[in-house]
Design a protein around this motif. Structure first.
Motif, PDB file in Angstrom:
ATOM      1  N   ILE A 152       0.720  -1.193   0.217  1.00 50.00           N
ATOM      2  CA  ILE A 152      -0.004  -0.047   0.012  1.00 50.00           C
ATOM      3  C   ILE A 152       0.877   1.316   0.043  1.00 50.00           C
ATOM      4  CG2 ILE A 152      -1.969  -1.088   1.087  1.00 50.00           C
ATOM      5  CD1 ILE A 152      -1.185   0.214   3.623  1.00 50.00           C
ATOM      6  N   GLU A 153       2.005   1.252   0.508  1.00 48.64           N
ATOM      7  CA  GLU A 153       2.848   2.326   0.389  1.00 48.64           C
ATOM      8  C   GLU A 153       4.257   1.848   0.703  1.00 48.64           C
ATOM      9  OE1 GLU A 153       2.699   4.534   4.551  1.00 48.64           O
ATOM     10  OE2 GLU A 153       0.813   4.181   3.904  1.00 48.64           O
TER      11      GLU A 153
ATOM     12  N   LYS B 182      -7.008  -9.237   8.380  1.00 45.49           N
ATOM     13  CA  LYS B 182      -6.322  -8.374   7.607  1.00 45.49           C
ATOM     14  C   LYS B 182      -5.528  -7.430   8.373  1.00 45.49           C
ATOM     15  CE  LYS B 182      -8.367  -4.861   5.541  1.00 45.49           C
ATOM     16  NZ  LYS B 182      -9.040  -4.059   4.568  1.00 45.49           N
ATOM     17  N   LEU B 183      -4.153  -7.503   8.276  1.00 40.11           N
ATOM     18  CA  LEU B 183      -3.188  -6.635   9.026  1.00 40.11           C
ATOM     19  C   LEU B 183      -2.709  -5.694   8.226  1.00 40.11           C
ATOM     20  CD1 LEU B 183      -1.628  -9.625  11.248  1.00 40.11           C
ATOM     21  CD2 LEU B 183      -3.602  -8.345  11.987  1.00 40.11           C
ATOM     22  N   THR B 184      -2.676  -4.518   8.628  1.00 40.76           N
ATOM     23  CA  THR B 184      -1.414  -3.619   7.947  1.00 40.76           C
ATOM     24  C   THR B 184      -0.188  -3.504   8.819  1.00 40.76           C
ATOM     25  OG1 THR B 184      -3.406  -2.220   7.063  1.00 40.76           O
ATOM     26  CG2 THR B 184      -1.447  -1.120   7.130  1.00 40.76           C
ATOM     27  N   VAL B 185       0.882  -3.826   8.218  1.00 42.73           N
ATOM     28  CA  VAL B 185       1.956  -3.965   9.002  1.00 42.73           C
ATOM     29  C   VAL B 185       3.146  -3.109   8.414  1.00 42.73           C
ATOM     30  CG1 VAL B 185       3.971  -5.363   9.521  1.00 42.73           C
ATOM     31  CG2 VAL B 185       1.629  -6.429   9.377  1.00 42.73           C
TER      32      VAL B 185
ATOM     33  N   ASN C 132       9.925  -4.560  -1.987  1.00 45.66           N
ATOM     34  CA  ASN C 132       9.452  -3.483  -3.014  1.00 45.66           C
ATOM     35  C   ASN C 132       8.821  -4.506  -4.079  1.00 45.66           C
ATOM     36  OD1 ASN C 132       8.988  -1.643  -5.121  1.00 45.66           O
ATOM     37  ND2 ASN C 132      10.852  -0.467  -4.818  1.00 45.66           N
ATOM     38  N   PRO C 133       7.480  -4.492  -4.544  1.00 45.92           N
ATOM     39  CA  PRO C 133       7.135  -5.206  -5.610  1.00 45.92           C
ATOM     40  C   PRO C 133       7.768  -4.936  -7.062  1.00 45.92           C
ATOM     41  CG  PRO C 133       5.543  -3.608  -4.861  1.00 45.92           C
ATOM     42  CD  PRO C 133       6.561  -3.627  -3.897  1.00 45.92           C
ATOM     43  N   GLU C 134       7.838  -3.765  -7.222  1.00 46.76           N
ATOM     44  CA  GLU C 134       8.515  -3.242  -8.427  1.00 46.76           C
ATOM     45  C   GLU C 134       9.703  -3.983  -9.001  1.00 46.76           C
ATOM     46  OE1 GLU C 134       8.961   0.931  -8.928  1.00 46.76           O
ATOM     47  OE2 GLU C 134       6.806   1.202  -8.462  1.00 46.76           O
ATOM     48  N   ARG C 135      10.404  -4.663  -7.975  1.00 42.56           N
ATOM     49  CA  ARG C 135      11.527  -5.323  -8.445  1.00 42.56           C
ATOM     50  C   ARG C 135      11.290  -6.796  -8.840  1.00 42.56           C
ATOM     51  NH1 ARG C 135      16.663  -4.334  -5.948  1.00 42.56           N
ATOM     52  NH2 ARG C 135      16.790  -2.615  -4.660  1.00 42.56           N
TER      53      ARG C 135
END
Length: 225
Positions: A36-37, A80-83, A94-97
């Motif tokens: 998400i960020e 659902k956890l925001t970590v 980083n998912p772009e990698r």
């Protein structure tokens, strides 16, 4: 062609390892993750209902920003956890990698993550491996296989029985882990061959797997003429 890998990630900074470390479950399952960020992720986790872990308990963990109870799935309670990721490892996630990486369910224990991931090719897995190691997260490879359905190589991986035996033993004994759990001399003794013979088997087997996985045999044949 795709590469399917099974491996363990080990680091105390990995997200969610605080749950089985702090609460009763020996392990939890993460079935989905979403960026998400840059320094935060959303995880869908499943915890045995009998362990009776509450939203309040999860929210009290330092790394957890928000918690939402999603309901029950069989004998599992789904959250659902925001970590918030640790600064030291955030760039590794980083998912772009890793375009083209498909995640399967991840088992999380106090020791780390046990994952099976599908990569579009060996080079993508290599980049994934190096990135995590560079950020202090050890990756112990358990298995790696390639889908040869799109290949014209009728023999598949092309390994001899002896090469396959040596490579399988090396993986199972931790030869490719970091640090290594067994020496080449010990593997050679177990196979009842000399250490130079073992090194030759592993080298030729690794080369065959790499050329098969990377689909570069035709190029190598051309260069060797």
């Amino acid at each position: 062609m795709t590469i399917t890998t099974e491996f363990r990630l080990r680091s105390s900074a990995l997200p969610l390892v605080s749950i089985p470390t702090t609460f009763p479950p020996d392990e939890i399952v993460c079935s989905h993750a979403l960026c998400i960020e840059p320094d935060a992720r959303v995880f869908i986790v499943e915890i045995n209902a009998e362990d009776d872990v509450s939203e309040a308990q999860l929210a009290a963990l330092d790394e957890v920003v928000t918690v939402t109870l999603l309901g029950e799935r069989g004998d599992k309670t789904v959250f659902k956890l925001t970590v918030e990721l640790d600064d030291s490892i955030s760039p590794a996630f980083n998912p772009e990698r890793f375009d083209g990486v498909k995640m399967k369910s991840t088992t999380i224990t106090p020791e780390g993550w046990h994952e099976t991931k599908e990569f579009k090719d060996y080079e993508t897995f290599h980049d994934f491996h190096i990135t995590f190691e560079d950020h202090g997260i050890s990756l112990d490879l358990i298995s790696i296989t390639s889908d040869q359905s799109s290949s014209n190589n009728a023999t598949g991986e092309g390994l001899t029985d002896r090469q396959r035996e040596a490579l399988t033993l090396a993986v199972s004994r931790g030869y490719y882990e970091s640090p290594r759990q067994v020496t080449a001399a010990e593997l050679a003794e177990e196979l009842d061959i000399s250490q130079p013979s073992l090194s030759s088997l592993l080298r030729r087997g690794e080369r065959q797997l790499l050329t098969s996985s990377l689909d570069i045999q035709e190029s190598l044949n051309t260069l060797s003429r």
